[in-house]
Design an enzyme around this catalytic site. Structure first.
Site: not given
Ligand code: DGL
Length: 273
Positions: A16-17, A79, A159, A191, A193
């Site tokens: 993931d990011s 991600c 984050e 997402c 996150h």
């Molecule tokens: N967690 C990621 C997603 O599912 C990326 C979030 C990001 O870096 O903007 O899209």
């Protein structure tokens, strides 16, 4: 470097990011506690969701190379932004190593629901802008109606570790106002996150009778089935979580330990080219 080990004992690569993909890592650890996981969080370049497709694709392919070098037996794209922008290219690079993306998993989870006429998706600007969920949902369930909403403030809040305080509550209230008015059957957390905000989201949509779809469990189940069908489940007894990031390993370790509820042996920093 590809290690000389029995293929089934090779690790599963998850990336993931940043910390969002840990929601997937946690689900994989629950579903397959004996697996060795290599987790990659691109903490130097997070967030991806506000970047262009070309940039996200370039980052994602660099991470894929790193995971392949580590000799992974499977890649999980934890991600949505990457799955929306680079899934095809990652699959091409991985050749015969199975690759599963969160968008496919989330779509299947909606399909498994009894009621799925009207579905909401929240995600990053890139994921929502790509229309990837609309395409995947309509392809699997023609006639479905999809309501989408980008929520760009949520990744920085996650984050920062601000997932359930008065600020995140207010931000979520604003983002979800329109969602509540839609009379949805389900809301996809598009997402990785966003499951970190699951409790406040639940409180906000409580009473609206909608199912919350977190693709983490769905992707873990798909991974398990794929490995089992190909006889690639790890025969070992105790799994291992190995983490790599591109910046601030200590910060990542703190947040990850808080979220996973367990200590990490170590988090290594790497630079990608
Ligand atoms: N967690 C990621 C997603 O599912 C990326 C979030 C990001 O870096 O903007 O899209």
């Amino acid at each position: 470097m590809i290690k000389n080990i029995t293929p089934s004992r090779a690790p599963i690569g998850i990336f993931d990011s940043g910390i969002g993909g840990l929601t997937v890592a946690k689900a994989v650890m629950n579903a397959m506690p004996e697996e060795h996981i290599i987790y990659f969080g691109d903490t130097a370049r997070v967030p991806y969701g506000i970047k262009s497709v070309d940039t996200v694709r370039q980052y994602a392919l660099q991470i894929t190379d790193f995971l392949l070098e580590k000799g992974v037996k499977m890649v999980l794209i934890a991600c949505n932004t990457v799955a929306a922008s680079a899934e095809k290219e990652i699959k091409e690079k991985c050749n015969d190593i199975p690759v599963i993306g969160v968008i496919e998993a989330g779509t299947r989870a909606v399909h498994a629901l009894q009621k799925h006429q009207k579905v909401g998706v929240i995600g990053t600007l890139a994921t929502i802008g790509s229309g990837a969920y609309d395409r995947a949902l309509t392809q699997m369930m023609p006639g479905i109606s999809v309501f989408s909403r980008a929520c760009p403030m949520l990744v920085p809040l996650a984050e920062e570790g601000w997932t359930d305080n008065s600020i995140s509550e207010q931000v979520l209230q604003i983002y979800l106002e329109g969602v509540r008015a839609q009379n949805l059957d389900a809301l996809i957390l598009g997402c990785t996150h966003y499951p970190l905000f699951k409790e406040p989201i639940r409180r906000i949509v409580d009473g609206y009778g909608l199912s919350i779809i977190d693709s983490a469990e769905a992707i873990a189940e798909m991974a398990k089935t794929t490995l089992s069908d190909t006889d690639m489940l790890n025969p070992g007894k105790r799994g291992l979580l190995e983490c790599y990031v591109t910046d601030k390993p200590q910060r990542f370790q703190e947040l990850a330990e808080r979220f996973l509820g367990k200590e990490l042996n170590r988090v290594d920093i790497v630079s990608l080219k």
